[in-house]
Design a protein around this motif. Structure first.
Motif, mmCIF file in Angstrom:
data_model
loop_
_atom_site.group_PDB
_atom_site.id
_atom_site.type_symbol
_atom_site.label_atom_id
_atom_site.label_comp_id
_atom_site.label_asym_id
_atom_site.label_seq_id
_atom_site.Cartn_x
_atom_site.Cartn_y
_atom_site.Cartn_z
ATOM 1 N N LYS A 172 10.751 3.871 -38.266
ATOM 2 C CA LYS A 172 9.418 3.796 -38.876
ATOM 3 C C LYS A 172 8.920 2.349 -38.917
ATOM 4 O O LYS A 172 7.774 2.057 -38.568
ATOM 5 N N ALA A 173 9.810 1.439 -39.352
ATOM 6 C CA ALA A 173 9.419 0.027 -39.462
ATOM 7 C C ALA A 173 9.151 -0.578 -38.090
ATOM 8 O O ALA A 173 8.233 -1.404 -37.934
ATOM 9 N N ASN A 185 7.986 0.982 -35.409
ATOM 10 C CA ASN A 185 6.678 1.452 -34.933
ATOM 11 C C ASN A 185 5.544 0.663 -35.584
ATOM 12 O O ASN A 185 4.579 0.275 -34.917
ATOM 13 N N ARG A 186 5.669 0.404 -36.889
ATOM 14 C CA ARG A 186 4.641 -0.369 -37.593
ATOM 15 C C ARG A 186 4.580 -1.799 -37.055
ATOM 16 O O ARG A 186 3.500 -2.360 -36.863
ATOM 17 N N GLU A 228 2.922 -1.886 -33.668
ATOM 18 C CA GLU A 228 1.476 -1.663 -33.767
ATOM 19 C C GLU A 228 0.765 -2.885 -34.338
ATOM 20 O O GLU A 228 -0.372 -3.185 -33.966
ATOM 21 N N THR A 229 1.424 -3.587 -35.248
ATOM 22 C CA THR A 229 0.805 -4.728 -35.931
ATOM 23 C C THR A 229 0.893 -6.015 -35.123
ATOM 24 O O THR A 229 0.004 -6.868 -35.205
ATOM 25 N N VAL A 262 2.107 -3.357 -47.710
ATOM 26 C CA VAL A 262 0.753 -2.886 -47.402
ATOM 27 C C VAL A 262 -0.167 -4.098 -47.351
ATOM 28 O O VAL A 262 0.142 -5.155 -47.915
ATOM 29 N N TYR A 263 -1.310 -3.939 -46.708
ATOM 30 C CA TYR A 263 -2.235 -5.057 -46.515
ATOM 31 C C TYR A 263 -2.757 -5.592 -47.848
ATOM 32 O O TYR A 263 -2.963 -6.796 -48.005
ATOM 33 N N TYR A 301 0.712 -10.276 -43.782
ATOM 34 C CA TYR A 301 0.993 -8.852 -43.571
ATOM 35 C C TYR A 301 1.855 -8.639 -42.323
ATOM 36 O O TYR A 301 2.820 -7.861 -42.345
ATOM 37 N N VAL A 317 5.676 -6.903 -42.285
ATOM 38 C CA VAL A 317 6.029 -5.747 -41.463
ATOM 39 C C VAL A 317 7.191 -6.084 -40.526
ATOM 40 O O VAL A 317 8.137 -5.299 -40.372
#
Length: 284
Positions: free
Chosen positions: A34-35, A37-38, A41-42, A141-142, A225, A229
């Motif tokens: 999960k981390a 993928n984030r 993406e970021t 979170v942002y 942010y 992540v």
């Protein structure tokens, strides 16, 4: 030589530990997916935001703005991102080492810690802990990054600090993580490797001061942010590797103890047979 009972007890203890490390490895693997993928993406936004702002400032000419010049204070704010839990190999110690070996005098440093492990380690080494946001790293979170940015920029504007740095772990891939120390403010335009051949100056509307007052906080928040992540992904990757190594080491120790146990058992049986034979010979 250890007795059979001692060997059996130690083997049982290691087997229990191995079950724990296996479970922790599985949990870290799921969290890592999960981390990861984030982070993936970021990461493009994280990089393009940095390159865009630096490129924009390169073409801005001579601009006098608080965010582009070091403050009057000698204090330097260092945002340190580590984890709240251990058992992650050298993940936390590498970030702490990055700060302590940065060449910045600890008397001039104010630590804004995100993660209990970094806070505790730096506190023991005599660093001043200005604020602690350890709960943020559990689920970044942002909005959390924006809140941290707002507080630190306020301290910068009020000249409580003169420079802002960010220490975190960059996530390259599942098995590769790199601790990094970035200077965020004042922005150093020469840091970028991008070559901009354009001589066209940047125009700001309504004026450069108002524009930078809006752009720079968003820029800093985006970097915070992105670092949060990436740090979360790096932590789970490091813990997965550490637990995998611990499980493998436990397997080797169990095999070694099993061999010793069998040898001790064989020696005990041989000794009993020898005693029986000797007793029978004495009777006859």
């Amino acid at each position: 030589m250890a007795s059979m009972r001692d060997i059996k007890r130690r083997r049982s203890s290691i087997q229990s530990t191995q079950q724990i490390t296996k479970a922790m490895k599985l949990v870290s693997t799921v969290k890592l997916q999960k981390a990861k993928n984030r982070a993936e993406e970021t990461n493009p936004y994280f990089n393009y935001m940095y390159q865009t702002v630096v490129s924009m400032l390169k073409r801005s000419g001579t601009i006098r703005h608080a965010y582009l010049n070091a403050g009057a204070s000698k204090k330097k704010a260092v945002v340190v991102i580590t984890s709240n839990r251990g058992l992650a190999g050298g993940y936390n110690s590498n970030v702490v080492k990055l700060v302590t070996e940065s060449g910045i005098d600890k008397e001039d440093v104010k630590i804004y810690s995100i993660g209990n492990k970094g806070k505790e380690a730096l506190e023991r080494k005599g660093y001043e802990i200005a604020s602690d946001y350890s709960s943020v790293i559990e689920a970044p979170v942002y909005e959390d990054a924006a809140a941290i940015c707002k507080q630190i920029l306020k301290a910068f504007q009020e000249e409580e600090i003169g420079e802002i740095y960010l220490a975190y772990t960059h996530f390259k891939n599942t098995v590769s993580h790199e601790p990094k120390l970035m200077k965020l403010l004042p922005i150093e335009i020469g840091d970028t490797e991008e070559k901009d051949e354009s001589n066209i100056l940047m125009n700001y509307e309504p004026n450069d001061e108002e524009a930078l007052d809006l752009i720079i906080p968003k820029y800093i928040t985006s970097l915070f942010y992105g670092a949060l992540v990436e740090a979360a992904a790096s932590e789970n990757g490091a813990r997965m590797q550490a637990m995998d190594s611990a499980t493998s080491n436990a397997e080797e120790m169990i095999s070694d103890l099993s061999l010793k146990y069998n040898r001790a058992r064989q020696g005990s049986i041989t000794q009993e047979l020898t005693e029986i034979i000797a007793g029978a010979s004495a009777i006859s």
